[in-house]
Motif scaffolding. Structure first.
Motif, PDB file in Angstrom:
ATOM      1  N   ILE A 154     -16.193 163.690  74.069  1.00 34.36           N
ATOM      2  CA  ILE A 154     -15.766 162.473  73.362  1.00 34.36           C
ATOM      3  C   ILE A 154     -15.477 162.818  71.917  1.00 34.36           C
ATOM      4  O   ILE A 154     -16.329 163.380  71.221  1.00 34.36           O
ATOM      5  CB  ILE A 154     -16.901 161.431  73.415  1.00 34.36           C
ATOM      6  CG1 ILE A 154     -17.111 160.950  74.833  1.00 34.36           C
ATOM      7  CG2 ILE A 154     -16.595 160.251  72.516  1.00 34.36           C
ATOM      8  CD1 ILE A 154     -18.274 160.002  74.931  1.00 34.36           C
ATOM      9  N   LEU A 155     -14.286 162.485  71.459  1.00 38.93           N
ATOM     10  CA  LEU A 155     -13.972 162.663  70.046  1.00 38.93           C
ATOM     11  C   LEU A 155     -14.325 161.359  69.341  1.00 38.93           C
ATOM     12  O   LEU A 155     -13.848 160.292  69.728  1.00 38.93           O
ATOM     13  CB  LEU A 155     -12.487 162.973  69.837  1.00 38.93           C
ATOM     14  CG  LEU A 155     -11.863 164.064  70.713  1.00 38.93           C
ATOM     15  CD1 LEU A 155     -10.421 164.327  70.269  1.00 38.93           C
ATOM     16  CD2 LEU A 155     -12.669 165.351  70.663  1.00 38.93           C
ATOM     17  N   ALA A 156     -15.164 161.456  68.331  1.00 39.47           N
ATOM     18  CA  ALA A 156     -15.593 160.240  67.626  1.00 39.47           C
ATOM     19  C   ALA A 156     -15.452 160.494  66.127  1.00 39.47           C
ATOM     20  O   ALA A 156     -16.397 160.927  65.470  1.00 39.47           O
ATOM     21  CB  ALA A 156     -17.027 159.890  68.006  1.00 39.47           C
ATOM     22  N   GLY A 157     -14.237 160.270  65.649  1.00 40.22           N
ATOM     23  CA  GLY A 157     -13.984 160.545  64.241  1.00 40.22           C
ATOM     24  C   GLY A 157     -13.897 162.034  63.965  1.00 40.22           C
ATOM     25  O   GLY A 157     -14.223 162.500  62.880  1.00 40.22           O
ATOM     26  N   TYR A 158     -13.440 162.789  64.949  1.00 37.95           N
ATOM     27  CA  TYR A 158     -13.251 164.243  64.801  1.00 37.95           C
ATOM     28  C   TYR A 158     -11.865 164.449  64.201  1.00 37.95           C
ATOM     29  O   TYR A 158     -10.860 164.085  64.812  1.00 37.95           O
ATOM     30  CB  TYR A 158     -13.371 164.903  66.171  1.00 37.95           C
ATOM     31  CG  TYR A 158     -13.185 166.400  66.195  1.00 37.95           C
ATOM     32  CD1 TYR A 158     -14.080 167.245  65.537  1.00 37.95           C
ATOM     33  CD2 TYR A 158     -12.129 166.979  66.909  1.00 37.95           C
ATOM     34  CE1 TYR A 158     -13.919 168.629  65.577  1.00 37.95           C
ATOM     35  CE2 TYR A 158     -11.971 168.359  66.958  1.00 37.95           C
ATOM     36  CZ  TYR A 158     -12.870 169.169  66.285  1.00 37.95           C
ATOM     37  OH  TYR A 158     -12.707 170.536  66.331  1.00 37.95           O
ATOM     38  N   MET A 159     -11.825 165.023  63.006  1.00 38.02           N
ATOM     39  CA  MET A 159     -10.587 165.005  62.220  1.00 38.02           C
ATOM     40  C   MET A 159      -9.710 166.238  62.431  1.00 38.02           C
ATOM     41  O   MET A 159      -9.097 166.726  61.482  1.00 38.02           O
ATOM     42  CB  MET A 159     -10.927 164.845  60.734  1.00 38.02           C
ATOM     43  CG  MET A 159     -11.678 163.569  60.420  1.00 38.02           C
ATOM     44  SD  MET A 159     -10.782 162.091  60.919  1.00 38.02           S
ATOM     45  CE  MET A 159      -9.560 162.022  59.627  1.00 38.02           C
ATOM     46  N   ARG A 160      -9.697 166.768  63.635  1.00 38.73           N
ATOM     47  CA  ARG A 160      -8.826 167.905  63.947  1.00 38.73           C
ATOM     48  C   ARG A 160      -8.037 167.623  65.204  1.00 38.73           C
ATOM     49  O   ARG A 160      -8.526 166.897  66.068  1.00 38.73           O
ATOM     50  CB  ARG A 160      -9.669 169.165  64.230  1.00 38.73           C
ATOM     51  CG  ARG A 160     -10.128 169.810  63.012  1.00 38.73           C
ATOM     52  CD  ARG A 160     -11.124 170.920  63.247  1.00 38.73           C
ATOM     53  NE  ARG A 160     -11.713 171.158  61.954  1.00 38.73           N
ATOM     54  CZ  ARG A 160     -11.184 171.927  61.021  1.00 38.73           C
ATOM     55  NH1 ARG A 160     -10.110 172.643  61.296  1.00 38.73           N
ATOM     56  NH2 ARG A 160     -11.739 172.028  59.831  1.00 38.73           N
TER      57      ARG A 160
END
Ligand code: GRF
Length: 220
Positions: free
Chosen positions: A104-110
């Motif tokens: 889960i991406l949760a505010g992952y900035m890449r």
């Protein structure tokens, strides 16, 4: 361990009787991570375990949230790798070591690259604070206000190699008000994010999402 999810090219199936190991990738405050933790702890999402939270930012508050709930919290410094491929290979190594079923991406900035996408095809989810396909990428609230749309919202989608382009699972709308600032709009949207992201994860875990090309069929 788990291995709940059988992913074929176009279909994602989960067996709800076994525990789904979730890894969460973050870069910042982690309010969506918190919503996920809360939904698992209060039993709304069953048969799930957040086994690891991984951040590309050393002092991301999301790491603190994870530790408070006894979840392994790992910082990986992308700058300590020669290139993105090597960074992502390390990421995949860690994800595999936790028997990860769902990322889960949760505010992952890449932007997630080939290494991770191919290792976890149809098993990576993201939330974006607009009604996709509008306003992809950074500064989405600014883009929304500048364009003058009257309705905005958020979108949970599967992650592919594009930027916010993967098949859409759930969306929720909010009005854009005359006096909105980035902060007020973001707050209104975030409230919806914290509802639909756990809902999408629950559907995934229950095996209710089927990906057919761009279309995600959601069964009842
Ligand atoms: C959320 O608005 C999410 O939609 C976007 O980044 C923000 C992360 O917030 N991808 P948080 O770290 O979950 O509080």
């Amino acid at each position: 361990m788990s291995n709940t999810n059988t992913s074929t090219t176009n279909t994602t199936v989960a067996n709800s009787s076994i525990v789904t190991n979730i890894a969460v990738l973050v870069s910042g405050r982690g309010s969506n991570l918190q919503a996920m933790i809360d939904n698992i702890e209060n039993g709304n999402i069953k048969n799930a375990n957040i086994s690891v939270v991984i951040s590309d930012v050393a002092d991301a508050y999301a790491l603190e949230r994870a530790k408070k709930h006894g979840i392994d919290a790992i910082f990986i410094d992308p700058k300590s790798f020669a290139n993105k491929t090597e960074y992502e290979q390390e990421l995949v190594k860690i994800l595999n070591s936790y028997d990860t079923d769902l990322v889960i991406l949760a505010g992952y900035m890449r932007i997630v690259g080939k290494e991770v996408i191919s290792a976890y095809k149809n098993r990576i989810l993201n939330i974006h604070p607009t009604l996709l396909p509008s306003f992809t990428g950074l500064h989405s609230h600014r883009q929304t206000l500048d364009y003058g749309v009257k309705v905005s919202g958020c979108t949970v989608h599967f992650v592919d190699e594009g930027m916010d382009t993967g098949p859409i699972i759930l969306q929720s709308c909010v009005p854009v008000l005359e006096n909105d600032t980035e902060d007020t709009l973001s707050e209104r949207i975030l409230e919806q994010e914290h509802k639909i992201y756990p809902q999408a994860v629950k559907l995934f875990i229950e095996g209710k999402l089927k990906v057919e090309g761009r279309i995600v069929r959601v069964s009842k």
